[in-house]
Design a protein around this motif. Sequence first.
Motif, PDB file in Angstrom:
ATOM      1  N   PHE A   1       0.818  -1.217   0.000  1.00  0.00           N
ATOM      2  CA  PHE A   1       0.000   0.000   0.000  1.00  0.00           C
ATOM      3  C   PHE A   1       0.849   1.262   0.000  1.00  0.00           C
ATOM      4  O   PHE A   1       0.372   2.342   0.342  1.00  0.00           O
ATOM      5  CB  PHE A   1      -0.966   0.023   1.197  1.00  0.00           C
ATOM      6  N   CYS A   2       2.124   1.126  -0.370  1.00  0.00           N
ATOM      7  CA  CYS A   2       3.031   2.278  -0.407  1.00  0.00           C
ATOM      8  C   CYS A   2       2.924   2.972  -1.755  1.00  0.00           C
ATOM      9  O   CYS A   2       3.223   2.380  -2.794  1.00  0.00           O
ATOM     10  CB  CYS A   2       4.464   1.809  -0.154  1.00  0.00           C
ATOM     11  N   GLY A   3       2.483   4.209  -1.737  1.00  0.00           N
ATOM     12  CA  GLY A   3       2.418   5.011  -2.950  1.00  0.00           C
ATOM     13  C   GLY A   3       3.384   6.177  -2.850  1.00  0.00           C
ATOM     14  O   GLY A   3       4.327   6.163  -2.060  1.00  0.00           O
ATOM     15  N   VAL A   4       3.142   7.194  -3.634  1.00  0.00           N
ATOM     16  CA  VAL A   4       4.007   8.371  -3.630  1.00  0.00           C
ATOM     17  C   VAL A   4       4.060   9.014  -2.247  1.00  0.00           C
ATOM     18  O   VAL A   4       5.117   9.432  -1.778  1.00  0.00           O
ATOM     19  CB  VAL A   4       3.530   9.402  -4.671  1.00  0.00           C
TER      20      VAL A   4
ATOM     21  N   LEU B   1       8.618   2.696  -9.661  1.00  0.00           N
ATOM     22  CA  LEU B   1       7.769   3.885  -9.719  1.00  0.00           C
ATOM     23  C   LEU B   1       6.361   3.563  -9.226  1.00  0.00           C
ATOM     24  O   LEU B   1       5.715   2.633  -9.724  1.00  0.00           O
ATOM     25  CB  LEU B   1       7.710   4.416 -11.151  1.00  0.00           C
ATOM     26  N   PRO B   2       5.870   4.311  -8.253  1.00  0.00           N
ATOM     27  CA  PRO B   2       4.509   4.084  -7.748  1.00  0.00           C
ATOM     28  C   PRO B   2       3.474   4.653  -8.698  1.00  0.00           C
ATOM     29  O   PRO B   2       3.772   5.535  -9.522  1.00  0.00           O
ATOM     30  CB  PRO B   2       4.516   4.838  -6.420  1.00  0.00           C
ATOM     31  N   GLY B   3       2.247   4.156  -8.584  1.00  0.00           N
ATOM     32  CA  GLY B   3       1.152   4.734  -9.357  1.00  0.00           C
ATOM     33  C   GLY B   3       0.848   6.137  -8.877  1.00  0.00           C
ATOM     34  O   GLY B   3       1.352   6.591  -7.849  1.00  0.00           O
ATOM     35  N   MET B   4      -0.003   6.828  -9.615  1.00  0.00           N
ATOM     36  CA  MET B   4      -0.228   8.233  -9.260  1.00  0.00           C
ATOM     37  C   MET B   4      -1.517   8.456  -8.475  1.00  0.00           C
ATOM     38  O   MET B   4      -1.887   9.594  -8.186  1.00  0.00           O
ATOM     39  CB  MET B   4      -0.217   9.111 -10.507  1.00  0.00           C
ATOM     40  N   LEU B   5      -2.217   7.381  -8.074  1.00  0.00           N
ATOM     41  CA  LEU B   5      -3.453   7.567  -7.321  1.00  0.00           C
ATOM     42  C   LEU B   5      -3.193   7.830  -5.846  1.00  0.00           C
ATOM     43  O   LEU B   5      -3.900   8.613  -5.212  1.00  0.00           O
ATOM     44  CB  LEU B   5      -4.344   6.325  -7.454  1.00  0.00           C
ATOM     45  N   GLY B   6      -2.173   7.172  -5.277  1.00  0.00           N
ATOM     46  CA  GLY B   6      -1.943   7.217  -3.840  1.00  0.00           C
ATOM     47  C   GLY B   6      -1.119   8.388  -3.376  1.00  0.00           C
ATOM     48  O   GLY B   6      -0.043   8.213  -2.793  1.00  0.00           O
TER      49      GLY B   6
ATOM     50  N   ARG C   1      -5.894   4.262   0.799  1.00  0.00           N
ATOM     51  CA  ARG C   1      -7.038   4.709   1.593  1.00  0.00           C
ATOM     52  C   ARG C   1      -7.354   6.176   1.343  1.00  0.00           C
ATOM     53  O   ARG C   1      -6.492   7.044   1.468  1.00  0.00           O
ATOM     54  CB  ARG C   1      -6.743   4.508   3.086  1.00  0.00           C
ATOM     55  N   PHE C   2      -8.601   6.452   1.012  1.00  0.00           N
ATOM     56  CA  PHE C   2      -9.101   7.811   0.858  1.00  0.00           C
ATOM     57  C   PHE C   2      -9.501   8.337   2.226  1.00  0.00           C
ATOM     58  O   PHE C   2     -10.314   7.728   2.924  1.00  0.00           O
ATOM     59  CB  PHE C   2     -10.307   7.790  -0.092  1.00  0.00           C
TER      60      PHE C   2
END
Length: 272
Positions: free
Chosen positions: A73-76, A99-104, A119-120
């Motif tokens: 669950f590690c994003g930017v 490279l992480p996705g750009m949603l998180g 998580r939002f």
Amino acid sequence: MSYQSINAVHSAETTCEYENSKLRFRGPQRALNNPYVACLGGEETFGRFVETPFPNELERRLDRRCLNLGSLFCGVEALTQDKGLLEIANRSDICVLQLPGMLGLSNRFYRVHPRRNDRFVAPNADLVALYPEEDFTDVHFVQHLLNRLSARSDARIELVEQELRNVWIEKLGKFLAEVGPPVLLLHLQVERSDLDSTPGDGFAINPEMIEPLRPHCTDILSLQVQVSGVSDELEDMLFGTLQQPIAEHMIGPATHRNIAGSLAQVINDLSV
């Protein structure tokens, strides 16, 4: 199919912590007092349901220590805000960054959890103003949020897409500028077929987004990979009897070996 009890004592996936970092990484914990290659990333680097993730296979191929710093669950947001992780990266000989996705990532439209970036947490005023008809009280995940907004099928979603692209480039650029050792960027283009409900191509990482990061890295490796539900690697994975739906969305062991082989070739060519 290789099933594993969810409550098994000897799990294929142990997690660990490192000093000054708030994230949990793929275990077992390794010493930080010797030269090493630091492999940073999310669930693919972590290697969920796989006995030998690509950082471990990379260690065998390079014959040098490779730390698996993959975190679920590690994003930017988690990647760029964790000072302990930056310290570990700066003590390495070379840093491999998936490279992480750009949603998180938190942005002017919404906020995400600081460590569980899927998580939002809450909408910001700009998102409420942009979508006044939306009720965000029952939204708990970023992908759910963006699926809902994309379903409106109007031009407003383009504003969200552009904001995420800009913040993604800005935050990763600042992070990479603080990493001293050579950095190899790993861009995994994960094919999920119809397994996932994704917000759309507008939220995918594209070459135009990666190019501004080039001055901060030594090289960029882009690979197309498939999740196990598409690549037929599901039988070679380790998961509990209730975890198959999740395992189908993860990359399998053969894919991890292919990633390690490609990384080893690039790193050997770099002579770092």
